[in-house]
Design an enzyme around this catalytic site. Structure first.
Site, PDB file in Angstrom:
ATOM      1  N   ALA A  32       0.820  -1.213   0.000  1.00 13.27           N
ATOM      2  CA  ALA A  32       0.000   0.000   0.000  1.00 13.27           C
ATOM      3  C   ALA A  32       0.853   1.261   0.000  1.00 13.27           C
ATOM      4  CB  ALA A  32      -0.916  -0.019   1.219  1.00 13.27           C
ATOM      5  N   PHE A  33       2.030   1.228   0.674  1.00  6.50           N
ATOM      6  CA  PHE A  33       2.873   2.424   0.763  1.00  6.50           C
ATOM      7  C   PHE A  33       3.904   2.503  -0.347  1.00  6.50           C
ATOM      8  CE2 PHE A  33       1.743   1.662   5.305  1.00  6.50           C
ATOM      9  CZ  PHE A  33       0.965   2.794   5.470  1.00  6.50           C
ATOM     10  N   GLY A  34       4.226   1.400  -0.948  1.00  6.07           N
ATOM     11  CA  GLY A  34       5.258   1.369  -1.982  1.00  6.07           C
ATOM     12  C   GLY A  34       5.852  -0.017  -2.081  1.00  6.07           C
ATOM     13  N   ASP A  48      -6.307  -8.397   8.836  1.00  5.30           N
ATOM     14  CA  ASP A  48      -5.989  -9.152   7.621  1.00  5.30           C
ATOM     15  C   ASP A  48      -5.142 -10.376   7.953  1.00  5.30           C
ATOM     16  OD1 ASP A  48      -5.863  -9.902   5.002  1.00  5.30           O
ATOM     17  OD2 ASP A  48      -4.493  -8.317   4.360  1.00  5.30           O
TER      18      ASP A  48
END
Length: 696
Positions: A431-433, A550
């Site tokens: 999600a961040f990279g 998750d």
């Protein structure tokens, strides 16, 4: 003399059935045989304890009505032949096939409600006809029949005391016509409503073929639905109308909608599906109803047929909202109410503070000036407020007091530079990279493999805040079964989080590579060890009020020595894209690991993590098979909502599967805690070790 013997015979047989129906079925058979040999084979039907095999699932321990000129063996052979034809038939729809055998059984062998009375009628009819026998020509046979029946009657009179004859056996509550037949007798027959649903809707084509088939309709007495009585006490075939009274919106194209809206968007009443769709056997959700549906997903929303003056098929969509739109509307209303409530609270607080400030001004008229304040000069005016330090503040090297350093989790983690880290290979994108495998050079000069979670360049302010928030959340997590953060790089882009590297990759891939399909396998002890480590890691997280959201095998990492640690590098949304489902344009959700309260209401708690842990257990004992494999994500949502749980894996012990089912309890409060789960798994693990030591 003869009439007296016949009365004794009738009396004995009535006693026999009233006192001991089950244990004396052999007497009935022998008397039937005698009666038939004596010339009364066309007299009437009889109730017989079912002793066949074809219909044992439906007629076990039941007394069934055998029509005149037939025997149990005759019917059993005909049923075997008919069912053999049905099983091999390629013309029968799968939705219809499941009702074929119970329909045949209940049609051919209706259950007797009062077997005693039916059989009394049979023998009464025998006795009546016996009086007209020619005594000169049939004396020998008559004598043998009377002698045999009298002997059998005496046997039962010895067992029980003689009781007076009960005329209520032929009471007015049931038909007393002679002889007893399917129409006159008090029989439990197929429910008329279900019979009509089968014949006219679900199995319309199949019924037509069966009735004229030489082995089925020509040999067996199939029920005529119109002749069946309306009776609550009937033999049900198990047909249910798929309806959910609470469903007031639809997902996607509405093919799974089961609500009860029966009006089109123009206000017209929907027509019954079977009136206009002659073949609905492929769509059992249309049986016996006129509610809005989208069979086969042919339209974009639920629809129905409506009446029209031109007598043509008119299709109109129904006025049913999409669940997503309804959820957004509810969210907006809830948000508006929450904002109103917050504004009201702030207004009250502001008014109270204003009043209090006015009082302080009055009281402090004679206090010293600021330069003479007895508290001295405060440092709070010269530094940012504690708890509000942004990522940018840290990167720019804003001076902080020791008190703020203690309060801010970002400052507890070792701060590294890009010169300390060497990037090797890309592992995926989160999600961040991107996430990389790399090498960290420690202050002592030693080097170690690490996983590097990098923030993409030129990230938005919100993404930076989320990145900082994640560092804060995991900074205090220290447990042997949690992948812990080793440091951060925040002095220069790309900003990074550095984690310990797990040599055997994620648990999902590890399970697949060690599965029987790869000619390998894990022992029960190893499977328990994996499960126990994950539960202990989750016990630690839940004790620190941390909700994972998750938990899955893909988010657990494996190292040498079968060490398993919980993580979430965000790789799953790239590598495992098929495990996630974008629900109505919202964020991607792992629906196969989520309970219904998380899917429907977005509610994530420790209890929802416990549900996910049950699915992880299933993954472990299934060697990494995807939960609900073979089903689409929308189908999975429907399965979970209808409590269709995952089956027990082949190698899974019953105790472990029972634990899974407990984790999947519909009521979240009734699911076991992680502490309880860890305790049980630890007990089983220690037990296996002891057993292995004893065996060696």
């Amino acid at each position: 003399m003869l009439s007296k013997m016949l009365f004794i015979l009738l009396h004995c047989v009535s006693l026999h059935y009233l006192l001991n129906v089950v244990s004396t079925s052999k007497l009935v058979e022998s008397n039937i045989l005698e009666a038939q040999n004596y010339g009364f084979q066309h007299s009437s039907g009889i109730c017989h304890l079912y002793n066949g095999s074809v219909c044992i699932e439906y007629l076990k321990n039941a007394y069934v009505f055998i029509s005149p000129n037939l025997t149990m063996n005759d019917l059993e052979e005909k049923l075997k032949a008919a069912y053999g034809v049905i099983k091999e038939s390629k013309d029968m729809n799968s939705n219809c096939r499941v009702y074929a055998l119970p329909s045949l059984c209940f049609s051919s062998l209706p259950i007797c409600r009062t077997p005693e009375r039916t059989n009394l009628l049979f023998f009464a009819n025998v006795a009546t006809k016996t009086q007209h026998v020619n005594f000169s020509t049939n004396r020998a046979r008559k004598k043998r029949f009377s002698k045999t029946s009298s002997k059998n009657a005496k046997i039962f009179l010895k067992r029980k005391s003689v009781v007076s004859y009960d005329n209520n056996v032929f009471g007015t509550d049931i038909s007393s016509q002679y002889p007893p037949t399917r129409e006159s007798e008090n029989l439990k027959r197929i429910c008329r409503e279900e019979c009509e649903l089968l014949e006219n809707e679900l199995c319309q084509k199949e019924y037509a073929i069966a009735k004229r088939h030489p082995v089925i309709g020509k040999k067996l007495p199939l029920e005529e639905c119109q002749s069946l009585p309306h009776h609550k006490d009937c033999s049900s075939l198990g047909i249910t109308i798929d309806v959910d009274n609470t469903e007031d919106c639809y997902w996607e194209d509405g093919s799974s909608y089961r609500g009860i809206t029966e009006v089109s968007s123009t206000g017209k009443t929907c027509l019954r599906w079977s009136w206009l769709m002659k073949e609905i056997s492929d769509f059992p959700e249309l049986i016996g109803q006129n509610y809005c549906r989208n069979p086969g997903g042919v339209e974009s929303s639920p629809w129905c047929f409506v009446d029209d003056t031109s007598f043509e098929r008119i299709i109109e969509p129904c006025n049913i909202p999409k669940c997503a739109e309804k959820m957004w509307l509810n969210a907006i209303l809830i948000t508006a109410a929450a904002l109103f409530f917050i504004v009201a609270i702030f207004s009250v607080v502001f008014i109270k503070r204003k009043k209090a400030y006015g009082m302080r001004n009055i009281r402090n008229i004679n206090t010293p000036n600021a330069d003479k304040n007895i508290y001295g000069n405060s440092q709070l005016n010269s530094i940012p407020e504690a708890g509000r330090i942004s990522l940018t503040n840290i990167l720019e090297g804003v001076p902080l007091s020791s008190k703020n350093i203690e309060k801010n989790p970002l400052l507890k983690i070792p701060h590294l530079t890009l010169q300390d880290v060497e990037f090797f290979e890309e592992l995926g994108e989160g999600a961040f990279g991107k996430v990389y495998k790399g090498q960290l050079t420690q202050s002592s000069g030693t080097k170690m493999f690490v996983a590097i979670k990098a923030l993409k360049e030129n990230a938005s302010v919100k993404t930076q805040q989320d990145f900082k928030r994640e560092i804060e959340l995991i900074s205090d997590l220290k447990h042997q079964n949690i992948v812990c953060i080793l440091g951060v790089v925040l002095n220069k882009e790309p900003y990074c989080m550095i984690f310990e590297y797990m040599s055997n990759g994620d648990l999902h891939e590890f399970l697949i590579s060690n599965s029987p399909s790869e000619n390998k396998s894990l022992t029960q002890l190893e499977l328990l060890k994996i499960s126990m480590q994950i539960s202990e890691g989750m016990e630690y997280l839940s004790a620190h009020h941390y909700v994972h959201r998750d938990l899955a095998a893909r988010n657990c990492l494996v190292s040498d020595g079968l060490i398993v640690k919980i993580s979430d590098f965000g790789l799953s949304r790239d590598i495992y894209s098929s495990d996630y489902y974008r629900v109505q344009s919202k964020s991607l959700l792992p629906v196969r690991w989520m309970p219904s309260e998380s899917i429907l209401y977005g509610k994530f708690t420790t209890e929802s993590d416990i549900w996910s842990f049950g699915v992880v257990l299933w993954e472990i004992y299934s060697y990494g098979i995807q939960p609900y494999y073979g089903h689409s994500n929308q189908e999975v949502i429907n399965l979970i909502r209808s409590r269709q749980l995952l089956p027990c894996p082949e190698i899974c012990p019953s105790a472990v599967y029972s634990l899974m089912v407990e984790c999947w309890h519909e009521q979240s409060v009734k699911r076991p805690t992680f502490s309880d789960i860890s305790s049980r798994l630890r007990t089983w693990f220690d037990g296996h070790i002891k057993m292995n030591s004893l065996n060696t």
